[in-house]
Design a protein around this motif. Structure first.
Motif, PDB file in Angstrom:
ATOM      1  N   LYS A 277     -29.817 -29.660  15.066  1.00 33.63           N
ATOM      2  CA  LYS A 277     -30.893 -30.582  15.432  1.00 33.63           C
ATOM      3  C   LYS A 277     -32.000 -29.949  16.267  1.00 33.63           C
ATOM      4  O   LYS A 277     -33.083 -30.532  16.386  1.00 33.63           O
ATOM      5  CB  LYS A 277     -30.302 -31.765  16.221  1.00 33.63           C
ATOM      6  CG  LYS A 277     -29.391 -32.678  15.423  1.00 33.63           C
ATOM      7  CD  LYS A 277     -30.162 -33.451  14.369  1.00 33.63           C
ATOM      8  CE  LYS A 277     -29.276 -34.404  13.600  1.00 33.63           C
ATOM      9  NZ  LYS A 277     -28.881 -35.568  14.381  1.00 33.63           N
ATOM     10  N   GLY A 278     -31.731 -28.804  16.870  1.00 33.08           N
ATOM     11  CA  GLY A 278     -32.721 -28.265  17.801  1.00 33.08           C
ATOM     12  C   GLY A 278     -32.988 -26.788  17.628  1.00 33.08           C
ATOM     13  O   GLY A 278     -33.002 -26.260  16.519  1.00 33.08           O
ATOM     14  N   ASP A 279     -33.189 -26.090  18.736  1.00 34.24           N
ATOM     15  CA  ASP A 279     -33.532 -24.664  18.761  1.00 34.24           C
ATOM     16  C   ASP A 279     -32.472 -23.955  19.602  1.00 34.24           C
ATOM     17  O   ASP A 279     -32.604 -23.849  20.822  1.00 34.24           O
ATOM     18  CB  ASP A 279     -34.925 -24.501  19.367  1.00 34.24           C
ATOM     19  CG  ASP A 279     -35.429 -23.068  19.333  1.00 34.24           C
ATOM     20  OD1 ASP A 279     -34.588 -22.145  19.229  1.00 34.24           O
ATOM     21  OD2 ASP A 279     -36.651 -22.858  19.439  1.00 34.24           O
ATOM     22  N   LEU A 280     -31.412 -23.477  18.964  1.00 38.03           N
ATOM     23  CA  LEU A 280     -30.283 -22.899  19.690  1.00 38.03           C
ATOM     24  C   LEU A 280     -30.671 -21.682  20.526  1.00 38.03           C
ATOM     25  O   LEU A 280     -30.266 -21.588  21.693  1.00 38.03           O
ATOM     26  CB  LEU A 280     -29.141 -22.564  18.734  1.00 38.03           C
ATOM     27  CG  LEU A 280     -27.864 -22.029  19.368  1.00 38.03           C
ATOM     28  CD1 LEU A 280     -27.334 -23.001  20.417  1.00 38.03           C
ATOM     29  CD2 LEU A 280     -26.807 -21.758  18.306  1.00 38.03           C
ATOM     30  N   PRO A 281     -31.430 -20.711  20.000  1.00 40.35           N
ATOM     31  CA  PRO A 281     -31.822 -19.567  20.846  1.00 40.35           C
ATOM     32  C   PRO A 281     -32.573 -20.011  22.105  1.00 40.35           C
ATOM     33  O   PRO A 281     -32.379 -19.432  23.185  1.00 40.35           O
ATOM     34  CB  PRO A 281     -32.722 -18.735  19.919  1.00 40.35           C
ATOM     35  CG  PRO A 281     -32.247 -19.079  18.538  1.00 40.35           C
ATOM     36  CD  PRO A 281     -31.889 -20.530  18.602  1.00 40.35           C
ATOM     37  N   GLY A 286     -32.500 -21.018  27.873  1.00 37.83           N
ATOM     38  CA  GLY A 286     -32.696 -22.009  28.921  1.00 37.83           C
ATOM     39  C   GLY A 286     -31.504 -22.138  29.847  1.00 37.83           C
ATOM     40  O   GLY A 286     -31.661 -22.452  31.036  1.00 37.83           O
ATOM     41  N   ALA A 287     -30.296 -21.901  29.313  1.00 40.01           N
ATOM     42  CA  ALA A 287     -29.082 -22.021  30.125  1.00 40.01           C
ATOM     43  C   ALA A 287     -29.076 -21.036  31.291  1.00 40.01           C
ATOM     44  O   ALA A 287     -28.404 -21.274  32.309  1.00 40.01           O
ATOM     45  CB  ALA A 287     -27.850 -21.816  29.252  1.00 40.01           C
ATOM     46  N   TYR A 348     -39.267 -30.626  36.946  1.00 41.40           N
ATOM     47  CA  TYR A 348     -37.871 -30.259  36.684  1.00 41.40           C
ATOM     48  C   TYR A 348     -37.700 -28.745  36.519  1.00 41.40           C
ATOM     49  O   TYR A 348     -38.538 -28.071  35.917  1.00 41.40           O
ATOM     50  CB  TYR A 348     -37.360 -30.966  35.432  1.00 41.40           C
ATOM     51  CG  TYR A 348     -37.257 -32.462  35.620  1.00 41.40           C
ATOM     52  CD1 TYR A 348     -36.223 -33.018  36.361  1.00 41.40           C
ATOM     53  CD2 TYR A 348     -38.211 -33.316  35.073  1.00 41.40           C
ATOM     54  CE1 TYR A 348     -36.131 -34.389  36.551  1.00 41.40           C
ATOM     55  CE2 TYR A 348     -38.139 -34.689  35.257  1.00 41.40           C
ATOM     56  CZ  TYR A 348     -37.096 -35.227  35.988  1.00 41.40           C
ATOM     57  OH  TYR A 348     -37.010 -36.578  36.184  1.00 41.40           O
ATOM     58  N   ASP A 349     -36.596 -28.249  37.051  1.00 45.88           N
ATOM     59  CA  ASP A 349     -36.253 -26.836  36.897  1.00 45.88           C
ATOM     60  C   ASP A 349     -35.451 -26.605  35.621  1.00 45.88           C
ATOM     61  O   ASP A 349     -35.390 -25.484  35.121  1.00 45.88           O
ATOM     62  CB  ASP A 349     -35.429 -26.369  38.099  1.00 45.88           C
ATOM     63  CG  ASP A 349     -36.203 -26.499  39.396  1.00 45.88           C
ATOM     64  OD1 ASP A 349     -37.097 -25.663  39.621  1.00 45.88           O
ATOM     65  OD2 ASP A 349     -35.921 -27.442  40.170  1.00 45.88           O
ATOM     66  N   LEU A 350     -34.836 -27.670  35.097  1.00 47.46           N
ATOM     67  CA  LEU A 350     -34.015 -27.549  33.899  1.00 47.46           C
ATOM     68  C   LEU A 350     -33.822 -28.921  33.269  1.00 47.46           C
ATOM     69  O   LEU A 350     -33.660 -29.921  33.961  1.00 47.46           O
ATOM     70  CB  LEU A 350     -32.642 -26.957  34.244  1.00 47.46           C
ATOM     71  CG  LEU A 350     -31.610 -26.853  33.112  1.00 47.46           C
ATOM     72  CD1 LEU A 350     -32.081 -25.880  32.038  1.00 47.46           C
ATOM     73  CD2 LEU A 350     -30.248 -26.437  33.646  1.00 47.46           C
ATOM     74  N   THR A 376     -40.867 -25.507  30.921  1.00 47.10           N
ATOM     75  CA  THR A 376     -39.668 -26.031  31.568  1.00 47.10           C
ATOM     76  C   THR A 376     -38.441 -25.595  30.793  1.00 47.10           C
ATOM     77  O   THR A 376     -38.362 -25.799  29.576  1.00 47.10           O
ATOM     78  CB  THR A 376     -39.709 -27.569  31.632  1.00 47.10           C
ATOM     79  OG1 THR A 376     -40.909 -27.979  32.299  1.00 47.10           O
ATOM     80  CG2 THR A 376     -38.507 -28.117  32.385  1.00 47.10           C
ATOM     81  N   ALA A 377     -37.490 -24.977  31.464  1.00 43.19           N
ATOM     82  CA  ALA A 377     -36.270 -24.508  30.798  1.00 43.19           C
ATOM     83  C   ALA A 377     -35.493 -25.697  30.241  1.00 43.19           C
ATOM     84  O   ALA A 377     -35.443 -26.765  30.842  1.00 43.19           O
ATOM     85  CB  ALA A 377     -35.404 -23.731  31.780  1.00 43.19           C
ATOM     86  N   MET A 378     -34.867 -25.484  29.082  1.00 43.34           N
ATOM     87  CA  MET A 378     -34.126 -26.570  28.433  1.00 43.34           C
ATOM     88  C   MET A 378     -32.891 -26.006  27.743  1.00 43.34           C
ATOM     89  O   MET A 378     -32.932 -24.925  27.141  1.00 43.34           O
ATOM     90  CB  MET A 378     -35.016 -27.279  27.418  1.00 43.34           C
ATOM     91  CG  MET A 378     -34.425 -28.523  26.798  1.00 43.34           C
ATOM     92  SD  MET A 378     -35.660 -29.369  25.752  1.00 43.34           S
ATOM     93  CE  MET A 378     -34.787 -30.880  25.340  1.00 43.34           C
ATOM     94  N   THR A 379     -31.786 -26.724  27.848  1.00 40.40           N
ATOM     95  CA  THR A 379     -30.561 -26.343  27.156  1.00 40.40           C
ATOM     96  C   THR A 379     -29.876 -27.616  26.684  1.00 40.40           C
ATOM     97  O   THR A 379     -30.470 -28.693  26.720  1.00 40.40           O
ATOM     98  CB  THR A 379     -29.652 -25.491  28.062  1.00 40.40           C
ATOM     99  OG1 THR A 379     -28.566 -24.986  27.294  1.00 40.40           O
ATOM    100  CG2 THR A 379     -29.123 -26.284  29.239  1.00 40.40           C
TER     101      THR A 379
END
Length: 398
Positions: A277-281, A286-287, A348-350, A376-379
């Motif tokens: 559904k998204g962008d795994l890399p 982001g993690a 937000y930081d994450l 913004t970092a996202m995981t």
């Protein structure tokens, strides 16, 4: 409730119909489907909120047709309806814009909006049976937008087949390309699913990611075995060989990792859906932001489901607990659910997104695009838990 025989709404092609009030959107949807899907009235503004109808359409397959409020609505409530109509663009795969009336300024604006968002759009002159000089009106629209619109009439069924053909032509080439398990398994492979039936699992049913994954594995002709976490050792002992792939719930990553055969690959439903559904890399990158969190940091957890908070809820309880254990009890964690996703992410930081099984890929990617645009970092849940527990590098991805 979605059954095993139904295509989940999130996996359907989303087609949105847009136009002014009383422009014939609902009538066109009914003519397009051959059913009374939408309420039709001579009163302008009958459709007040976006109405979704899931159905099978010959030549298109599983679709969701979205009937929207008129984008010329007025008043305070009208503005709220227009905003809801604008939000639908985040989920739409193909847009149908109906041109009507002498002033087509609004239609041209929405046509350009979809073009800017790279959403395929079909311009349509509605109520063709009522046009006095149809060719002149078509020329006017073509002169404004640079392409010839289709002429349709819900009453006389004019242009309906042409509209369907045009929508089929505009279906993105890669629309059905992604699969949940990718190249991780193929025909004849043994796959073990470890599925804890905790408080979040609906009584008597499996959660949607489990259902969809099982169905795909069966379609691939894999050999599927399943168990709950507490029966993992017994399940492995009954198998004549080690599973090629083990798919588990993110919450029990460490336990399954420590007890699986060395030769078995390990992944989770959430990680599979992160790629599906998204962008795994992007999620994996982001993690890394988790390592920099401290007591002054701020994290947004975004759920797709809307449900009453449960004890030991993964998004509301378990992940915040894991984060605060690393960053400190002062860490701020905000939680949103459903479509309540902030426009401004700069504070937000994450962002930690759930697997997204209830939304289509288009909508999840719209959230990712917002995060990227605002740096913004996202995981997501599975990637975050694998990172926190230190086994992300050992988890396989599609």
């Amino acid at each position: 409730m979605t059954t095993l025989n139904e295509t989940p709404s999130a996996n359907r092609l989303h087609i949105g119909f847009y136009g002014k009030r009383n422009s014939g959107k609902s009538s066109l949807i009914n003519a397009f489907t051959g059913q009374d899907v939408s309420i039709v009235s001579e009163v302008a503004g009958t459709t007040t909120d976006p109405v979704n109808k899931a159905m099978e359409i010959n030549g298109l397959g599983a679709c969701v047709l979205v009937d929207t409020a008129g984008f010329d609505d007025i008043g305070e409530l009208g503005e709220m309806r227009i905003k809801k109509t604008e939000k639908t663009a985040e989920k739409i795969d193909i847009a149908v814009v109906l041109f009507s009336g002498s002033d087509i300024t609004k239609e041209c604006e929405w046509y350009e909006l979809f073009k800017e968002k790279k959403i395929p759009v079909v311009p349509v002159v509605s109520k063709a049976d009522m046009l006095i000089n149809g060719s002149a009106y078509v020329f006017k629209v073509r002169n404004k937008i640079g392409e010839k619109p289709l002429q349709v009439s819900a009453v006389d069924k004019i242009g309906i087949d042409e509209l369907k053909e045009e929508i089929i032509r505009l279906v993105p080439a890669d629309y059905n390309a992604p699969t949940i398990t990718g190249s991780l398994c193929s025909e004849g492979d043994l796959v073990l699913l470890v599925m804890p039936q905790d408080i979040q699992a609906p009584t008597g049913r499996l959660i949607l990611p489990q259902v969809q994954t099982i169905r795909e594995l069966l379609d691939k002709k894999c050999i599927v075995s399943s168990c709950t976490t507490d029966k993992l050792s017994e399940a492995l002992s009954t198998l004549s060989k080690a599973p090629k792939l083990i798919i588990t719930d993110s919450q029990v990553f460490p336990l399954v990792h420590d007890n699986k055969p060395a030769e078995s690959m390990l992944t989770s439903f959430s990680i599979l859906f992160a790629a599906y559904k998204g962008d795994l890399p992007y999620y994996i990158e982001g993690a890394k932001a988790i390592d920099s969190l401290n007591e002054t940091s701020k994290v947004l957890i975004a759920e797709c489901c809307t449900h009453a908070p449960l004890s030991e809820d993964i998004g509301r309880v378990k992940i915040p607990r894991l984060l605060r254990k690393r960053a400190g009890e002062g860490l701020t964690v905000d939680i949103v659910s459903g479509t309540d996703f902030p426009e401004d992410l700069s504070g937000y930081d994450l962002i930690i997104q759930c697997g997204g099984c209830m939304f289509n890929r288009k909508y999840i990617m719209s959230r990712i695009d917002k995060a990227k645009a605002q740096n913004t970092a996202m995981t997501n849940y599975g990637v975050a838990i694998a990172h926190i527990t230190g086994i992300l590098e050992e988890v396989v991805t599609p």
